[in-house]
Write an enzyme that holds these catalytic residues in place. Structure first.
Site, mmCIF file in Angstrom:
data_model
loop_
_atom_site.group_PDB
_atom_site.id
_atom_site.type_symbol
_atom_site.label_atom_id
_atom_site.label_comp_id
_atom_site.label_asym_id
_atom_site.label_seq_id
_atom_site.Cartn_x
_atom_site.Cartn_y
_atom_site.Cartn_z
ATOM 1 C CE LYS A 181 -3.690 -2.560 0.139
ATOM 2 N NZ LYS A 181 -3.068 -3.898 0.188
ATOM 3 C CG ASN A 182 -0.726 4.745 -1.791
ATOM 4 O OD1 ASN A 182 -0.853 3.671 -2.368
ATOM 5 N ND2 ASN A 182 -1.197 5.885 -2.287
#
Length: 376
Positions: A181-182
């Site tokens: 994920k970011n």
């Protein structure tokens, strides 16, 4: 080989982890956990945030919190990660899959109402690629039929719908801080966002093994005891320290990912205009977080040829979910309502390109050149 993903590294993570180690308190709900939770609550205007070991854990907490029982039904898209369904199946629920939209790959909001029965308890919209579902429509349906809404916003941290953060629109929101994920909590991690004040106390109990331990630490009771069902859904403070470094740099990470996303779009747009590929669609109501850049080939065979071409150029690209309704467990624990017009077809076309915070301009240029050489 150019990897599909690398966990974001901003440079402050080790120093914060050392601070956590030196504090002598590595278990959950210590200093860095509190910092992260308060940051999320303030940034996204959320009633209550609790860090968890994963988005999977957050979804499992949501199912417990809503008291999902055997034979209850929960509506969701089939194009999602297995945890979205598993969390409710563990409580005995039947999963009701509906089709997705071809443009956003999100649940088709117009197909939900036909899937609602007397047994339906909740709708679980999944914000694919950080692009919001049509939440006003979904929330109106939920209100009409007295249903809960649990947002699977695993990919949606820092995305919004009509100015409101994803994860804060339904009764409960679930975030992921996995390494793909970011923002990551050192590999694994998640958060549950409680947007209904009436659920907060039970959420704390469920997260702390079914005890009122959180109230004990706040001095509200002189000893804690077993109150209800629960499990160990607390993130360690060492992981929270890593996450804090990432949240401090959230805007910086987001800005860099946006540059990379736009580079891909600009370079490949001409092939979409000539109908050789499909590109991500983002509605005017949604501001996305550049979590993912995917393209859609005409069919599965073309996708395989493109994947082979990129691999020959030392670039790893990958497809995404196998729709749950065609899996053995999906057939056992769920059913698909309505026609599968888009789910299988669109999932067979989709492939994702490398996109991560530390991806250099030079490396991305090679990815773009290799992709362009296939379509030109």
């Amino acid at each position: 080989m150019i990897p599909f993903n690398k966990p974001a590294i901003v440079g402050t993570e080790i120093a914060y982890m050392q601070q956590a180690m030196q504090s002598g308190k590595l278990s959950g709900d210590n200093r860095f956990t509190q910092r992260c939770q308060e940051w999320i609550e303030a940034r996204f205007k959320c009633e209550k945030t609790l860090l968890t070991p994963s988005c999977t854990a957050s979804l499992e907490m949501a199912a417990l919190l809503l008291n999902i029982k055997p034979d209850d039904e929960v509506i969701m898209p089939s194009f999602t990660f297995v945890s979205t369904a598993n969390a409710f199946v563990l409580r005995g629920a039947k999963i009701v899959f509906v089709d997705i939209r071809a443009d956003t790959m999100n649940i088709d909001e117009t197909k939900i109402e036909a899937a609602i029965t007397q047994k339906t308890r909740a709708i679980v919209p999944v914000h694919y690629a950080g692009v919001s579902c049509e939440m006003d429509f979904i929330l109106d349906l939920a209100k009409k039929y007295h249903l809960y809404v649990v947002e699977d916003a695993a990919q949606g941290v820092m995305s919004t719908y009509k100015g409101k953060a994803l994860g804060t629109l339904g009764d409960i929101g679930c975030f992921s801080f996995h390494e793909t994920k970011n923002y990551t909590a050192g590999g694994e991690g998640g958060a549950i966002l409680i947007n209904d004040k009436g659920l907060i106390e039970n959420a704390e109990i469920i997260r702390e093994k079914g005890t009122d331990r959180s109230r004990f630490f706040r001095g509200q009771v002189d000893k804690y005891t077993w109150r209800s069902l629960g499990s160990s859904y607390v993130m360690s403070d060492l992981q929270a320290a890593y996450l804090w470094g990432q949240l401090e740099a959230a805007d910086q990470i987001n800005a860099r990912r946006w540059v990379l996303w736009k580079n891909y779009y600009s370079a490949l747009e001409r092939f979409a205009l000539s109908c050789q590929i499909g590109l991500p669609y983002v509605s005017t109501d949604s501001i996305q977080n550049a979590h993912m850049f995917y393209i859609k080939l005409p069919d599965k065979e073309d996708r395989e040829h493109f994947t082979h071409h990129m691999k020959k150029n030392d670039i790893f690209i990958t497809s995404h979910y196998v729709p749950l309704h065609i899996s053995p467990a999906g057939k056992k624990f769920g059913r698909f309502v309505g026609e599968d017009t888009n789910t299988l077809q669109e999932s067979d076309r989709l492939v994702r390109l490398p996109l991560f915070y530390n991806l250099s301009d030079e490396i991305q240029k090679k990815v773009i050149e290799s992709a362009v050489s296939f379509f030109a």
